[in-house]
Design an enzyme around this catalytic site. Structure first.
Site, PDB file in Angstrom:
ATOM      1  N   PHE A  76       0.863  -1.194   0.000  1.00 22.66           N
ATOM      2  CA  PHE A  76       0.000   0.000   0.000  1.00 22.66           C
ATOM      3  C   PHE A  76       0.898   1.242   0.000  1.00 22.66           C
ATOM      4  O   PHE A  76       1.860   1.331   0.759  1.00 22.66           O
ATOM      5  CB  PHE A  76      -0.878  -0.013   1.257  1.00 22.66           C
ATOM      6  CG  PHE A  76      -2.165   0.756   1.109  1.00 22.66           C
ATOM      7  CD1 PHE A  76      -3.364   0.105   0.889  1.00 22.66           C
ATOM      8  CD2 PHE A  76      -2.175   2.138   1.217  1.00 22.66           C
ATOM      9  CE1 PHE A  76      -4.566   0.805   0.778  1.00 22.66           C
ATOM     10  CE2 PHE A  76      -3.365   2.851   1.106  1.00 22.66           C
ATOM     11  CZ  PHE A  76      -4.561   2.186   0.877  1.00 22.66           C
ATOM     12  N   ALA A 115      -0.079  -2.063   5.766  1.00 25.44           N
ATOM     13  CA  ALA A 115       0.551  -1.991   7.085  1.00 25.44           C
ATOM     14  C   ALA A 115      -0.194  -2.852   8.112  1.00 25.44           C
ATOM     15  O   ALA A 115       0.404  -3.367   9.056  1.00 25.44           O
ATOM     16  CB  ALA A 115       0.595  -0.546   7.553  1.00 25.44           C
ATOM     17  N   VAL A 141       1.411   4.770   6.095  1.00 25.17           N
ATOM     18  CA  VAL A 141      -0.004   5.035   6.324  1.00 25.17           C
ATOM     19  C   VAL A 141      -0.202   6.554   6.271  1.00 25.17           C
ATOM     20  O   VAL A 141       0.426   7.296   7.027  1.00 25.17           O
ATOM     21  CB  VAL A 141      -0.472   4.480   7.691  1.00 25.17           C
ATOM     22  CG1 VAL A 141      -1.993   4.453   7.737  1.00 25.17           C
ATOM     23  CG2 VAL A 141       0.080   3.085   7.946  1.00 25.17           C
ATOM     24  N   ILE A 142      -1.042   6.964   5.335  1.00 25.23           N
ATOM     25  CA  ILE A 142      -1.286   8.401   5.154  1.00 25.23           C
ATOM     26  C   ILE A 142      -2.708   8.705   5.592  1.00 25.23           C
ATOM     27  O   ILE A 142      -3.664   8.052   5.156  1.00 25.23           O
ATOM     28  CB  ILE A 142      -1.063   8.803   3.680  1.00 25.23           C
ATOM     29  CG1 ILE A 142       0.381   8.478   3.275  1.00 25.23           C
ATOM     30  CG2 ILE A 142      -1.351  10.296   3.482  1.00 25.23           C
ATOM     31  CD1 ILE A 142       0.686   8.716   1.808  1.00 25.23           C
ATOM     32  N   ALA A 177      -9.553  10.949   5.000  1.00 23.56           N
ATOM     33  CA  ALA A 177     -10.713  11.601   5.598  1.00 23.56           C
ATOM     34  C   ALA A 177     -11.475  10.642   6.502  1.00 23.56           C
ATOM     35  O   ALA A 177     -12.510  11.006   7.057  1.00 23.56           O
ATOM     36  CB  ALA A 177     -11.615  12.116   4.491  1.00 23.56           C
ATOM     37  N   HIS A 204      -9.962   5.198   9.258  1.00 21.16           N
ATOM     38  CA  HIS A 204      -9.187   4.026   8.874  1.00 21.16           C
ATOM     39  C   HIS A 204      -7.711   4.195   9.246  1.00 21.16           C
ATOM     40  O   HIS A 204      -7.055   3.261   9.689  1.00 21.16           O
ATOM     41  CB  HIS A 204      -9.323   3.816   7.356  1.00 21.16           C
ATOM     42  CG  HIS A 204      -9.149   2.400   6.923  1.00 21.16           C
ATOM     43  ND1 HIS A 204      -9.929   1.376   7.402  1.00 21.16           N
ATOM     44  CD2 HIS A 204      -8.289   1.823   6.052  1.00 21.16           C
ATOM     45  CE1 HIS A 204      -9.555   0.242   6.854  1.00 21.16           C
ATOM     46  NE2 HIS A 204      -8.546   0.480   6.032  1.00 21.16           N
ATOM     47  N   PHE A 252      11.021  -0.627  13.213  1.00 19.93           N
ATOM     48  CA  PHE A 252       9.751   0.031  12.862  1.00 19.93           C
ATOM     49  C   PHE A 252      10.007   1.096  11.802  1.00 19.93           C
ATOM     50  O   PHE A 252      10.405   2.220  12.100  1.00 19.93           O
ATOM     51  CB  PHE A 252       9.143   0.664  14.121  1.00 19.93           C
ATOM     52  CG  PHE A 252       7.768   1.200  13.923  1.00 19.93           C
ATOM     53  CD1 PHE A 252       6.693   0.352  13.725  1.00 19.93           C
ATOM     54  CD2 PHE A 252       7.526   2.560  13.937  1.00 19.93           C
ATOM     55  CE1 PHE A 252       5.397   0.847  13.548  1.00 19.93           C
ATOM     56  CE2 PHE A 252       6.242   3.071  13.768  1.00 19.93           C
ATOM     57  CZ  PHE A 252       5.178   2.206  13.563  1.00 19.93           C
ATOM     58  N   ARG A 292      10.079  11.706   3.867  1.00 17.52           N
ATOM     59  CA  ARG A 292      10.730  10.717   4.731  1.00 17.52           C
ATOM     60  C   ARG A 292      11.141   9.463   3.968  1.00 17.52           C
ATOM     61  O   ARG A 292      11.553   8.481   4.562  1.00 17.52           O
ATOM     62  CB  ARG A 292       9.769  10.331   5.866  1.00 17.52           C
ATOM     63  CG  ARG A 292       9.512  11.457   6.857  1.00 17.52           C
ATOM     64  CD  ARG A 292       8.216  11.260   7.628  1.00 17.52           C
ATOM     65  NE  ARG A 292       7.984  12.250   8.664  1.00 17.52           N
ATOM     66  CZ  ARG A 292       7.606  13.520   8.432  1.00 17.52           C
ATOM     67  NH1 ARG A 292       7.415  13.936   7.189  1.00 17.52           N
ATOM     68  NH2 ARG A 292       7.417  14.353   9.431  1.00 17.52           N
TER      69      ARG A 292
END
Ligand code: INI
Length: 154
Positions: A22, A56, A81-82, A85, A88, A113, A127
């Protein structure tokens, strides 16, 4: 006085990198940084395995299986993980952090991690090899250090 501190020496270490697909535009870069770090520090490509999972959320389970199977001295988990809205984000990011943290806390095999949790794609890009470094590389480095420390403490 005895002092212990891990080293950035991957000679002879067997490492599994578990990476989520993802947001793969980001996680591919985390993977590249992690692999480059491990190989530069002496991990043989023959002792390196890459395991891909959907997202993730799946990282803790896959890392747990790898550790139960054995044959690895260190595991590096990578994902991105972004925040969207929906809530989740909190479930996925929370489960990844809690699951990987629980596994790491057991102290058998260090679990690095390298899961980005950001508000925006731009922050994630920052990042993943641009202005804020590469968190995959940093996670791999820390995990190497911990694997050598665990070896010294055994
Ligand atoms: N997985 C991620 O790795 N990052 C995300 O940002 C994400 N979002 O936003 O939903 C995500 N979801 C998928 C999740 O990890 C599982 O693969 C899915 O729920 C199937 O179990």
């Amino acid at each position: 006085m005895k002092e212990f501190e891990g080293r950035l020496d991957g000679t002879g270490l067997r490492v599994a990198v578990v990476v989520a697909r993802f947001n793969e535009m980001i996680t591919d870069q985390l993977l590249a940084g992690a692999v480059d770090c491990l190989v530069r520090h002496g991990v043989s490509r023959d002792d390196l395995e890459v395991i891909r999972v959907p997202g993730a959320w799946e990282l803790p389970g896959a890392c747990s299986r790898v550790r139960a199977r054995g044959g690895v001295d260190a595991i590096v988990a990578l994902g991105c993980v972004i925040r969207g809205a929906t809530p989740h984000f909190d479930y996925v990011a929370g489960e990844a952090a809690a699951g990987l943290g629980a596994l790491n806390r057991q102290g058998e095999v260090p679990v690095g991690f390298g899961v980005l949790t950001t508000d925006t794609l731009e922050q994630a890009l920052g990042r993943a090899g641009t202005k804020a470094g590469n968190k995959g590389r940093e996670a791999a480095e820390a995990t190497l250090e911990m694997a050598t420390l665990y070896r010294d403490l055994s």
